[in-house]
Design a protein around this motif. Structure first.
Motif, mmCIF file in Angstrom:
data_model
loop_
_atom_site.group_PDB
_atom_site.id
_atom_site.type_symbol
_atom_site.label_atom_id
_atom_site.label_comp_id
_atom_site.label_asym_id
_atom_site.label_seq_id
_atom_site.Cartn_x
_atom_site.Cartn_y
_atom_site.Cartn_z
ATOM 1 N N MET A 298 13.019 27.937 19.942
ATOM 2 C CA MET A 298 14.276 27.406 19.459
ATOM 3 C C MET A 298 15.097 26.884 20.638
ATOM 4 O O MET A 298 15.188 27.519 21.682
ATOM 5 C CB MET A 298 15.067 28.501 18.723
ATOM 6 C CG MET A 298 16.507 28.119 18.391
ATOM 7 S SD MET A 298 16.652 26.648 17.366
ATOM 8 C CE MET A 298 18.384 26.248 17.593
ATOM 9 N N SER A 299 15.663 25.704 20.469
ATOM 10 C CA SER A 299 16.600 25.138 21.434
ATOM 11 C C SER A 299 17.482 24.179 20.670
ATOM 12 O O SER A 299 17.134 23.728 19.568
ATOM 13 C CB SER A 299 15.869 24.407 22.570
ATOM 14 O OG SER A 299 15.211 23.258 22.064
ATOM 15 N N LEU A 300 18.622 23.851 21.233
ATOM 16 C CA LEU A 300 19.474 22.876 20.564
ATOM 17 C C LEU A 300 18.809 21.505 20.538
ATOM 18 O O LEU A 300 19.004 20.731 19.604
ATOM 19 C CB LEU A 300 20.843 22.804 21.259
ATOM 20 C CG LEU A 300 21.713 24.055 21.096
ATOM 21 C CD1 LEU A 300 23.056 23.859 21.778
ATOM 22 C CD2 LEU A 300 21.915 24.411 19.633
ATOM 23 N N GLU B 56 12.316 17.499 -1.957
ATOM 24 C CA GLU B 56 13.161 18.463 -1.258
ATOM 25 C C GLU B 56 12.958 18.333 0.245
ATOM 26 O O GLU B 56 11.839 18.115 0.715
ATOM 27 C CB GLU B 56 12.821 19.886 -1.713
ATOM 28 C CG GLU B 56 13.845 20.935 -1.314
ATOM 29 C CD GLU B 56 13.615 22.268 -2.005
ATOM 30 O OE1 GLU B 56 14.311 23.237 -1.624
ATOM 31 O OE2 GLU B 56 12.748 22.354 -2.896
ATOM 32 N N ILE B 57 14.061 18.472 0.991
ATOM 33 C CA ILE B 57 14.032 18.412 2.454
ATOM 34 C C ILE B 57 14.618 19.706 2.972
ATOM 35 O O ILE B 57 15.772 20.036 2.681
ATOM 36 C CB ILE B 57 14.840 17.201 2.966
ATOM 37 C CG1 ILE B 57 14.281 15.897 2.380
ATOM 38 C CG2 ILE B 57 14.830 17.146 4.498
ATOM 39 C CD1 ILE B 57 15.180 14.688 2.618
ATOM 40 N N CYS B 58 13.848 20.465 3.742
ATOM 41 C CA CYS B 58 14.268 21.797 4.174
ATOM 42 C C CYS B 58 14.240 21.909 5.695
ATOM 43 O O CYS B 58 13.201 22.257 6.284
ATOM 44 C CB CYS B 58 13.360 22.857 3.569
ATOM 45 S SG CYS B 58 13.268 22.825 1.773
ATOM 46 N N PRO B 59 15.365 21.631 6.392
ATOM 47 C CA PRO B 59 15.401 21.814 7.843
ATOM 48 C C PRO B 59 15.489 23.287 8.199
ATOM 49 O O PRO B 59 16.062 24.092 7.458
ATOM 50 C CB PRO B 59 16.664 21.060 8.258
ATOM 51 C CG PRO B 59 17.540 21.106 7.044
ATOM 52 C CD PRO B 59 16.611 21.088 5.855
ATOM 53 N N ALA B 60 14.918 23.660 9.360
ATOM 54 C CA ALA B 60 14.967 25.042 9.839
ATOM 55 C C ALA B 60 15.370 25.024 11.308
ATOM 56 O O ALA B 60 15.849 24.019 11.823
ATOM 57 C CB ALA B 60 13.626 25.730 9.619
ATOM 58 N N ASN B 61 15.171 26.152 11.997
ATOM 59 C CA ASN B 61 15.656 26.289 13.369
ATOM 60 C C ASN B 61 15.029 25.280 14.319
ATOM 61 O O ASN B 61 15.725 24.601 15.068
ATOM 62 C CB ASN B 61 15.381 27.706 13.870
ATOM 63 C CG ASN B 61 16.170 28.742 13.106
ATOM 64 O OD1 ASN B 61 17.356 28.577 12.863
ATOM 65 N ND2 ASN B 61 15.518 29.819 12.702
ATOM 66 N N ALA B 62 13.707 25.198 14.318
ATOM 67 C CA ALA B 62 13.002 24.260 15.203
ATOM 68 C C ALA B 62 11.830 23.643 14.459
ATOM 69 O O ALA B 62 10.785 23.350 15.031
ATOM 70 C CB ALA B 62 12.528 24.968 16.461
ATOM 71 N N SER B 63 12.016 23.449 13.172
ATOM 72 C CA SER B 63 10.968 22.904 12.309
ATOM 73 C C SER B 63 11.626 22.397 11.032
ATOM 74 O O SER B 63 12.829 22.542 10.830
ATOM 75 C CB SER B 63 9.928 23.980 11.984
ATOM 76 O OG SER B 63 10.534 25.051 11.276
#
Length: 291
Positions: A21-23, A46-53
């Motif tokens: 994980m990084s910004l 559906e579009i599901c963004p996550a922390n680094a994926s």
């Protein structure tokens, strides 16, 4: 690392932006998911963004899986060039650290913990090199935290500490998850902070509790009347330590629908942030408090 694409069954494409994980990884994921939304690709449901994926759900009767994969890969180059800059908000969240409710809960589950002879916050302070719990609380609340995703359970924000990686607080999850966690518990698992939006099972270390409602399916809470979930990806959180008297007073205001979170709209620029992290954080918090 290069992005990794894989299928998740017949209706999903999963894309790993980075193993860590990084910004930077967050903004790349955000850029591509925004590009998917703007491209209006036929079949995307559906579009599901996550922390680094991120994950894309699609209808295979409308678009073939290989074609969906190709569409996503075609957007990657454009996302690489996208400006890492968003319009967002910084929010003050009051926290009653070492409160009696999370303490009672953690004491019931010591056999599941790495250190049964200390509390969660004592353990976290020690393994992160802090001499006292007070100095740990100062570090936890001193810098803002970035909401990288919302989910797992309804309304739960995952938060990433906005300091250099070597200064980030990291604490392992419980050895075995608890079967109980008080609603609105504030804690950490790995490098991620969270606020438990509902009461239930959990494995994050528990440090305190906020009186601020962050999830209201009835939408009766005045600041949740438009949407039942308070947080959204890109929000920036500033913890405010409070004592029992302030907790009780704030909770009374929340229950009487008199409470409104302190919020300030900001532009977050990743490039400027990375030039001077502490200085940039200070400017963000100046806006929140009107200095």
């Amino acid at each position: 690392m290069s992005m990794r694409y894989s299928f998740g069954g017949d209706e999903h494409v999963f894309v790993e932006v980075n193993e860590e994980m990084s910004l930077e990884a967050f903004f790349k994921s955000l850029s591509i998911t925004n590009a998917v939304r703007e491209a209006n690709i036929r079949g995307v449901t559906e579009i599901c963004p996550a922390n680094a994926s991120f994950q894309i759900k699609f209808d295979p009767d409308v678009i073939k899986p290989d074609d969906m994969m190709a569409e996503l890969k075609s957007l990657e180059a454009a996302a690489e060039k996208a400006e890492a800059r968003i319009e967002t908000r910084i929010i003050e969240v009051p926290v009653f650290y070492q409160d009696p409710w999370t303490h009672e809960t953690l004491m019931r589950f010591r056999e599941r913990h790495q250190d049964p002879n200390s509390s969660d916050i004592e353990y976290a302070a020690r393994i992160n090199g802090y001499d006292t719990v007070d100095s740990f609380i100062e570090a936890h609340s001193g810098a803002p935290w970035f909401v990288s995703m919302v989910g797992f359970v309804s309304g739960l924000p995952f938060l990433y500490q906005m300091v250099e990686r070597q200064r980030q607080i990291e604490v392992p999850k419980y050895l075995r998850p608890r079967t109980d966690t008080p609603k609105q518990t504030v804690g950490i698992g790995g490098c991620f902070g969270c606020i438990y939006s509902v009461r239930g099972a959990g494995g994050y270390q528990m440090f305190g509790i906020t009186p601020m409602t962050i999830f209201d399916p009835t939408q009766e809470t005045n600041y949740l009347s438009d949407f039942m979930v308070f947080f959204r990806p890109g929000d920036i959180v500033k913890w405010k330590p409070i004592d029992r008297d302030e907790y009780d007073a704030t909770l009374a205001d929340v229950e009487a629908n008199r409470f409104t979170p302190r919020i300030h709209d900001v532009t977050f620029d990743l490039e400027e942030y990375e030039k001077d992290i502490d200085g940039y954080n200070a400017k963000l918090m100046e806006g929140l408090y009107g200095n």
